[in-house]
Write an enzyme that holds these catalytic residues in place. Structure first.
Site, PDB file in Angstrom:
ATOM      1  CG  ASP A  42      -2.057  -1.037   1.267  1.00  0.00           C
ATOM      2  OD1 ASP A  42      -2.080  -1.790   0.162  1.00  0.00           O
ATOM      3  OD2 ASP A  42      -2.767  -1.030   2.193  1.00  0.00           O
ATOM      4  CB  CYS A  81      -2.535  -7.369  -1.278  1.00  0.00           C
ATOM      5  SG  CYS A  81      -1.128  -8.252  -0.858  1.00  0.00           S
ATOM      6  CG  HIS A 138      -2.579 -11.301   0.902  1.00  0.00           C
ATOM      7  ND1 HIS A 138      -3.219  -9.992   1.076  1.00  0.00           N
ATOM      8  CD2 HIS A 138      -3.805 -12.087   1.749  1.00  0.00           C
ATOM      9  CE1 HIS A 138      -4.648  -9.947   1.388  1.00  0.00           C
ATOM     10  NE2 HIS A 138      -4.923 -11.163   1.820  1.00  0.00           N
ATOM     11  CG  HIS A 281      -1.605  -3.401   4.805  1.00  0.00           C
ATOM     12  ND1 HIS A 281      -2.840  -3.780   5.760  1.00  0.00           N
ATOM     13  CD2 HIS A 281      -2.411  -3.722   3.721  1.00  0.00           C
ATOM     14  CE1 HIS A 281      -3.914  -4.455   5.158  1.00  0.00           C
ATOM     15  NE2 HIS A 281      -3.738  -4.312   3.765  1.00  0.00           N
ATOM     16  CG  ASP A 333       0.614  -4.430  -2.365  1.00  0.00           C
ATOM     17  OD1 ASP A 333       0.710  -3.279  -1.997  1.00  0.00           O
ATOM     18  OD2 ASP A 333      -0.162  -5.375  -1.614  1.00  0.00           O
TER      19      ASP A 333
HETATM   20  C1  NG6 Z   1      -9.824  -5.358   3.051  1.00  0.00           C
HETATM   21  C2  NG6 Z   1      -9.696  -4.873   4.612  1.00  0.00           C
HETATM   22  C3  NG6 Z   1      -8.559  -4.128   4.438  1.00  0.00           C
HETATM   23  C4  NG6 Z   1      -7.396  -4.635   4.067  1.00  0.00           C
HETATM   24  C5  NG6 Z   1      -7.606  -5.054   2.628  1.00  0.00           C
HETATM   25  C6  NG6 Z   1      -6.505  -6.211   1.962  1.00  0.00           C
HETATM   26  C7  NG6 Z   1     -12.078  -4.643   5.042  1.00  0.00           C
HETATM   27  C8  NG6 Z   1     -13.352  -3.675   5.240  1.00  0.00           C
HETATM   28  N1  NG6 Z   1     -10.976  -4.261   4.728  1.00  0.00           N
HETATM   29  O1  NG6 Z   1     -10.824  -6.336   3.118  1.00  0.00           O
HETATM   30  O2  NG6 Z   1      -8.389  -3.702   5.961  1.00  0.00           O
HETATM   31  O3  NG6 Z   1      -6.978  -5.639   4.997  1.00  0.00           O
HETATM   32  O4  NG6 Z   1      -8.704  -5.972   2.563  1.00  0.00           O
HETATM   33  O5  NG6 Z   1      -5.551  -5.213   1.607  1.00  0.00           O
HETATM   34  O6  NG6 Z   1     -12.155  -5.730   5.691  1.00  0.00           O
HETATM   35  S1  NG6 Z   1      -4.527  -5.613   0.793  1.00  0.00           S
HETATM   36  O7  NG6 Z   1      -3.278  -4.711   0.415  1.00  0.00           O
HETATM   37  O8  NG6 Z   1      -3.739  -6.875   1.469  1.00  0.00           O
HETATM   38  O9  NG6 Z   1      -5.099  -5.946  -0.646  1.00  0.00           O
HETATM   39 CA    CA Z   2      -1.699  -3.936  -0.623  1.00  0.00          CA
END
Ligand code: NG6
Ligand code: CA
Length: 529
Positions: A42, A81, A138, A281, A333
């Site tokens: 992020d 991600c 992830h 993040h 990412d």
């Molecule tokens: C989302 C989460 C967010 C984050 C994201 C993953 C909610 C409302 N928000 O589902 O906090 O964890 O997932 O982020 O649940 S990522 O960068 O790993 O894609």
């Molecule tokens: Ca991310």
């Protein structure tokens, strides 16, 4: 003389790297470099000093940019991600994978990549590299047939898709399980205190955020208000495993130590190290030595911590005496978000800082701010420092790094959405072979960037075609992120996507819609259909 041999994936390996050297001696082919990819989580286009930030000191990343090549048009294939990491690993867009889930994965989701499929680390491994993963994964674990046993053998996971070793955060730090996994086992697990997780129901005796806000470091939204671990409420429930819990404030240090241990060892071949940082993040919990070090709150402090981690990895390379033989890439990412579930003060303290720089939107969206990410490449003596405005996507890393790693030919269909941009990675003077990119947001949002043009089809109910729907039948969340109308921009004149040209250039919209549709429908690649 080149040596050529076939290896188990069917690729051809040659004993020199195909990219032109700055100061190569023609008689001695350059050895494939060590490769370190630092993939931040992020981190926005405008979050570091070398990309214009003034409220966040990032001296290490800025130094890397000064010594290497800084890209202004690098795209993450998705604004979240999992699909971006899937694309980086496989060289294929996440939405081509129809059998396995590639939308944002929970900590109990199965492996998104079929074991044994040629991936970036697998291809490099077969070319003689030692391949290691440290940090965020992830991409799921387990076969999906039965729940993963976190008290037994945890897998299939990174080791089944190309890594020789892995020390990893299974999903996100805001999700259970809040433990590291080392190869096939939960790190530091006490067998007398087994760990269990559930995303469906409450388990165990640990307090949960929505009942015990008094125990929290900061409040969270309902989605992030399940089990409390280390004073932070998470997504999902967890019981046991106390000795194995990570300490949020020490994650960056733990990852740096792991990287150092790997970098200081000698291997038979070169090293490929993928470092998935947690920063910046959520949840933001930087070590106390970074608190207050930015002028824009705890998210900014987490970026200072990320910068420290980058510096620590560079230091490790230096101490190991291999900095000159190592290609280091730093990227992200997906784009930034200032609020992602936790009320940690980041919004209130943001001030004038613009995480996406001049770009529109951020994480979850197909706007430039969601997908255009920083990319810095350094390889002393091989990459001349400078800036490149050439278009490149993280889906290109597989074919590009394969070339730099001495893999002359990939097996048929592998990395089919990527292009070999190895020469572009090494030189600002080398035009990119890429003329377009497909971008994926949540809620089945899509965009096509084609030269200077960008087209974003509406995915609202009743929209005239199916481009924006059915991307991954398993992704049903974020229904609110709908794209209400078709949008068309000229990014060269309007990088902030502020003027919709759809009425002025209907012919471009027709052309780009057809091209996006054709790319989406082409059954390229090796993901089982
Ligand atoms: C989302 C989460 C967010 C984050 C994201 C993953 C909610 C409302 N928000 O589902 O906090 O964890 O997932 O982020 O649940 S990522 O960068 O790993 O894609
Ligand atoms: Ca991310």
């Amino acid at each position: 003389m080149l040596f050529v041999k076939r290896f188990c994936l069917g690729a051809i390996v040659v004993g020199c790297c195909a990219a032109p050297a700055l100061a190569a001696d023609a008689s001695t082919p350059p050895r494939p470099p060590h490769i370190v990819v630092i993939l931040a989580d992020d981190l926005g286009y405008g979050d570091t000093g070398c990309y214009g930030a003034t409220a966040i000191p990032t001296p290490n990343i800025d130094r890397l940019a000064n010594e290497g090549l800084r890209f202004t048009r690098c795209y993450a294939p998705a604004s979240t991600c999992t699909p971006t990491r899937y694309a980086l690993m496989t060289g294929e867009y996440g939405w081509r994978q129809r059998r396995r889930k590639t939308s944002i994965l929970d900590g109990d989701a199965p492996l998104a990549i079929e074991p044994g499929r040629p991936t970036l680390p697998a291809v490099l491994q077969s070319a003689g590299y030692h391949t290691a993963l440290v940090g965020k994964w992830h991409l799921g674990v387990g076969d999906g047939e039965r729940p993963v046993d976190f008290n037994g053998r945890v897998g299939p996971g990174p080791l089944e898709v190309g890594f020789d070793e892995a020390f990893y955060i299974p999903a996100t730090v805001d999700r259970v399980p809040c433990v590291f996994i080392e190869d096939h086992a939960v790190h530091r697990l006490d067998p007398a205190d087994p760990v269990q997780i559930s995303y469906q129901r409450r388990i165990g005796q640990l307090p949960v955020g929505r009942e015990r806000p008094d125990l929290l470091k900061y409040p969270a939204d309902n989605q992030h208000s399940d089990v409390i671990i280390n004073g932070i409420s998470r997504i999902g429930y967890m019981a046991g495993g106390r000795q194995a819990w990570w300490v949020d404030e020490e994650i960056a240090d733990t990852l740096a130590q792991r990287c150092d241990r790997i970098i200081q060892k000698q291997y038979d071949g070169p090293l490929f190290l993928l470092v998935g940082t947690h920063d910046p993040h959520v949840p933001h919990a930087p070590h106390p030595r970074f608190v207050g070090k930015s002028q824009c709150g705890v998210r900014g402090d987490s970026i200072v911590q990320l910068d420290w981690l980058v510096g620590a990895v560079l230091d490790s390379l230096q101490r190991a005496g291999i900095a000159e033989q190592t290609l280091v890439l730093v990227t992200s990412d997906n784009g930034p978000t200032v609020f992602d579930g936790y009320d940690d003060g980041s919004v209130a303290e943001l001030g004038d800082h613009r995480p996406a720089g001049p770009l529109r939107g951020g994480k979850y969206l197909v706007d430039e701010g969601g997908c255009r990410v920083p990319l810095i490449a350094r390889w002393p003596g091989r990459i001349e420092s400078g800036e490149s405005d050439e278009m490149i996507s993280l889906v290109d890393l597989l074919p590009s790094l394969a070339t730099l790693g001495g893999v002359a030919a990939l097996p048929a269909g592998v990395g089919a959405d990527g292009v070999d941009a190895s020469a572009t990675l090494l030189s600002a003077q080398s035009p990119s072979p890429r003329d377009h990119v497909v971008l994926q947001g949540v809620a089945n949002g899509f965009a096509l960037v084609d030269g200077p043009w960008k087209f974003i089809p509406s995915n609202a109910a009743g929209a005239a075609d199916d481009i924006g729907r059915g991307a991954n039948p398993l992704d049903t969340r974020f229904a609110e992120a709908r794209i209400a109308e078709d949008r068309l921009y000229r990014l060269d004149e309007d990088p902030s996507e502020s003027r919709n040209l759809i009425a002025e250039h209907p012919e471009q919209a027709v052309r780009l819609r057809a091209r996006l549709q054709a790319i989406r429908r082409a059954g390229q690649g090796t993901a089982p259909q």
